[in-house]
Write a protein that holds these residues in place. Sequence first.
Motif, short mmCIF file in Angstrom:
data_model
loop_
_atom_site.label_atom_id
_atom_site.label_comp_id
_atom_site.label_asym_id
_atom_site.label_seq_id
_atom_site.Cartn_x
_atom_site.Cartn_y
_atom_site.Cartn_z
N LEU A 75 0.81 -1.22 0.00
CA LEU A 75 0.00 0.00 0.00
C LEU A 75 0.84 1.26 0.00
O LEU A 75 0.44 2.27 -0.55
N GLY A 76 1.97 1.24 0.64
CA GLY A 76 2.80 2.42 0.71
C GLY A 76 4.18 2.08 1.22
O GLY A 76 4.45 0.94 1.58
N THR A 77 5.04 3.07 1.23
CA THR A 77 6.40 2.90 1.75
C THR A 77 6.61 3.93 2.85
O THR A 77 5.83 4.89 2.96
N PRO A 78 7.65 3.78 3.65
CA PRO A 78 7.91 4.78 4.69
C PRO A 78 8.05 6.20 4.12
O PRO A 78 7.69 7.18 4.78
N ASP A 79 8.55 6.32 2.90
CA ASP A 79 8.72 7.63 2.28
C ASP A 79 7.48 8.12 1.54
O ASP A 79 7.36 9.31 1.25
N ALA A 80 6.58 7.21 1.21
CA ALA A 80 5.37 7.56 0.46
C ALA A 80 4.20 6.73 1.00
O ALA A 80 3.79 5.73 0.39
N LEU A 81 3.68 7.14 2.14
CA LEU A 81 2.60 6.40 2.78
C LEU A 81 1.32 6.48 1.96
O LEU A 81 1.05 7.49 1.30
N HIS A 82 0.55 5.40 2.01
CA HIS A 82 -0.81 5.41 1.47
C HIS A 82 -1.59 6.44 2.29
O HIS A 82 -1.31 6.64 3.49
N PRO A 83 -2.57 7.12 1.72
CA PRO A 83 -3.33 8.12 2.49
C PRO A 83 -3.91 7.58 3.80
O PRO A 83 -3.94 8.30 4.80
N ALA A 86 -1.08 7.34 6.37
CA ALA A 86 -0.77 8.68 6.87
C ALA A 86 -1.85 9.17 7.83
O ALA A 86 -1.55 9.77 8.87
N ALA A 87 -3.11 8.90 7.51
CA ALA A 87 -4.21 9.32 8.38
C ALA A 87 -4.19 8.56 9.70
O ALA A 87 -4.46 9.15 10.76
N PHE A 88 -3.87 7.27 9.67
CA PHE A 88 -3.76 6.52 10.92
C PHE A 88 -2.67 7.12 11.80
O PHE A 88 -2.82 7.22 13.02
N VAL A 89 -1.56 7.53 11.21
CA VAL A 89 -0.48 8.14 11.97
C VAL A 89 -0.94 9.48 12.54
O VAL A 89 -0.79 9.75 13.74
N SER A 90 -1.52 10.33 11.71
CA SER A 90 -1.90 11.67 12.18
C SER A 90 -3.04 11.65 13.19
O SER A 90 -3.12 12.54 14.03
#
Length: 166
Positions: A75-83, A86-90
């Motif tokens: 789904l994504g990479t550490p440098d280019a997270l899937h949306p 990124a939302a789970f992190v934020s």
Amino acid sequence: MNFTINGERHEADPDIRASLLDVLREHLHLTGTKKGCDHGQCGACTVLVNCRRINSCLTLAVMHQDDEIVTIEGLGTPDALHPLQAAFVSHDGFQCGYCTPGQICSAVGMMDEASKGWPSHVSDSLDGDVVLEDGEIAERMSGNLCRCSAYPNMRDAIRQVWEGAK
């Protein structure tokens, strides 16, 4: 056996009775998908197969040789997270993080289903737009358990991505 996982071809020689989860983790070393209950009750093993979410512990790998399989690694990479990542992190949509890969894969599949207008048990209508309110998100994510109870934050993350995609 040959598999297409995260857009790449993989070959493995497991026991014919091996689950998709065991092939992913033990043969292909894609350990982002977690083994929780191994009975299809917790959702930690959720992956996308042909854009639909499934519990990888409940299906035989041999059944998915011609399918497009996506795991959390795809789904994504550490440098280019899937949306959604990124939302789970934020939104702090994880605590211990064990269920997070399955939660995110399930949410990706849930949003694809909702965008196609597929109703859930709690949908107001069998036709038309799906409104992702708390009850709708909870129903669609009900097969994914979180022992840390980060559900409100996960719902906020899912809603943010859903509204941004519209």
